[in-house]
Design an enzyme around this catalytic site. Structure first.
Site, mmCIF file in Angstrom:
data_model
loop_
_atom_site.group_PDB
_atom_site.id
_atom_site.type_symbol
_atom_site.label_atom_id
_atom_site.label_comp_id
_atom_site.label_asym_id
_atom_site.label_seq_id
_atom_site.Cartn_x
_atom_site.Cartn_y
_atom_site.Cartn_z
ATOM 1 N N PRO A 1 65.658 -1.184 32.122
ATOM 2 C CA PRO A 1 66.140 -2.410 31.468
ATOM 3 C C PRO A 1 65.002 -3.160 30.786
ATOM 4 C CG PRO A 1 66.289 -2.573 33.868
ATOM 5 C CD PRO A 1 65.937 -1.161 33.540
ATOM 6 N N LYS B 1 60.238 -8.240 31.580
ATOM 7 C CA LYS B 1 61.297 -7.467 32.244
ATOM 8 C C LYS B 1 61.466 -7.889 33.708
ATOM 9 C CE LYS B 1 59.867 -3.380 29.588
ATOM 10 N NZ LYS B 1 59.342 -2.025 29.730
ATOM 11 N N HIS C 1 74.391 2.244 50.032
ATOM 12 C CA HIS C 1 73.912 2.721 48.737
ATOM 13 C C HIS C 1 72.877 1.753 48.133
ATOM 14 C CE1 HIS C 1 74.583 5.254 45.176
ATOM 15 N NE2 HIS C 1 74.293 4.177 44.487
ATOM 16 N N ARG D 1 64.222 2.597 43.427
ATOM 17 C CA ARG D 1 63.307 3.624 43.951
ATOM 18 C C ARG D 1 61.878 3.206 43.629
ATOM 19 N NH1 ARG D 1 66.726 4.700 46.866
ATOM 20 N NH2 ARG D 1 68.655 5.689 46.213
ATOM 21 N N ARG E 1 55.683 9.273 25.838
ATOM 22 C CA ARG E 1 56.918 8.507 25.680
ATOM 23 C C ARG E 1 57.813 9.157 24.636
ATOM 24 N NH1 ARG E 1 57.325 3.065 26.993
ATOM 25 N NH2 ARG E 1 55.500 2.162 27.992
#
Ligand SMILES: [Zn+2]
Length: 272
Positions: free
Chosen positions: A2, A58, A92, A111, A260
């Site tokens: 994101p 971010k 979850h 993660r 990238r």
């Protein structure tokens, strides 16, 4: 991962949903996501209210009523859900915060991402390297030009450098370069005045449009949320390898630039 539009979309939705809400329950299913022993993290959060939600690049900072912050970075794969029930089993999610209004905030896919409880001073320290926000009023066209032309290196690398500008990543750097009709592998300090002006305009235009369209995240934040992910199908080059360019029909190319992915139209964005 994101980027600014997705995190800003989260910030504005969460501000409305969470401000003034008191945390009454904390579940931690993955200790590596947090920064202190589980008991300490829980007792530090129980009975705390959220005053407001701030975005820096971010990152999100949840301001707590004891002056501390919850610092969230979703990194790659992280996402959020909010409601009376999670969209998946509780196990979850790495962390779940329950509020006194009966709803919970679910942190998924963390993660690499993290949720840290830190002091205000630590928050400033941890985020001090971030460059200006693309919408910072002090980032005028002149300031942007000066910043960009003082950087060596490829344009895409510069745009995604969080110390240069905070909030732009792989997707929007490609979308911005396409909108400005500039090849992402040109050297930042070799762009002419006209290109710099186009790039500045495209940066703000693309990020604003993406934010208003709900960004590209897949998971809606709440069951009623129909906006999140609205920008997904509006991406013009990102993740569109071999598809025809909207403007000229040439196939979109994918190349890698220092590890990238870089999507671009070879016709609309010539390299020389
Ligand atoms: Zn094209």
């Amino acid at each position: 991962m994101p980027e600014l539009p997705e995190m800003e979309h989260y910030r504005s939705q969460l501000s409305q949903l969470l401000c003034g809400q008191k945390i009454i329950g904390v579940t931690v299913n993955r200790e590596a996501t947090i920064n202190e022993p589980v008991d300490e993290f829980k007792s530090g959060l129980i009975d705390r209210s959220i005053l407001f939600v701030e975005r820096k690049g971010k990152h999100l900072l949840f301001h707590l009523d004891d002056g501390r912050r919850l610092h969230l970075h979703l990194m790659l794969g992280g996402w959020l859900a909010y409601g009376e029930q999670g969209p998946k089993k509780d196990s979850h999610f790495q962390v779940i915060l329950a509020f006194d209004n009966g709803s919970s905030l679910y942190f998924g896919g963390l993660r690499l991402g993290y949720l840290h409880r830190i002091t205000a001073k630590a928050a400033i320290e941890q985020l001090k390297e971030l460059g200006p926000d693309p919408f910072d009023p002090r980032l005028t066209l002149e300031a942007f030009k000066k910043r960009l032309t003082s950087k060596k290196g490829k344009l895409k690398t510069t745009l995604t450098d969080q110390r240069f500008l905070a909030g732009i990543g792989n997707c929007y750097s490609d979308e911005i370069c396409f909108d400005a009709k500039i090849h992402p592998a040109l050297s930042s300090n070799e762009l002419d005045d006209e290109q710099l002006e186009r790039l500045y305009g495209s940066m703000r235009k693309v990020l604003m449009e993406a934010k208003e369209a709900g960004g590209y995240m897949e998971h809606p934040l709440t069951p009623d949320d129909k906006l999140t992910g609205g920008y997904n199908e509006r991406c013009r080059v990102y993740d569109r390898k071999d598809e025809p360019c909207d403007d000229c029909g040439t196939e979109i190319k994918l190349e890698t630039l220092t590890g990238r992915k870089m999507f671009f139209c070879p016709h609309c964005q010539p390299q020389s």
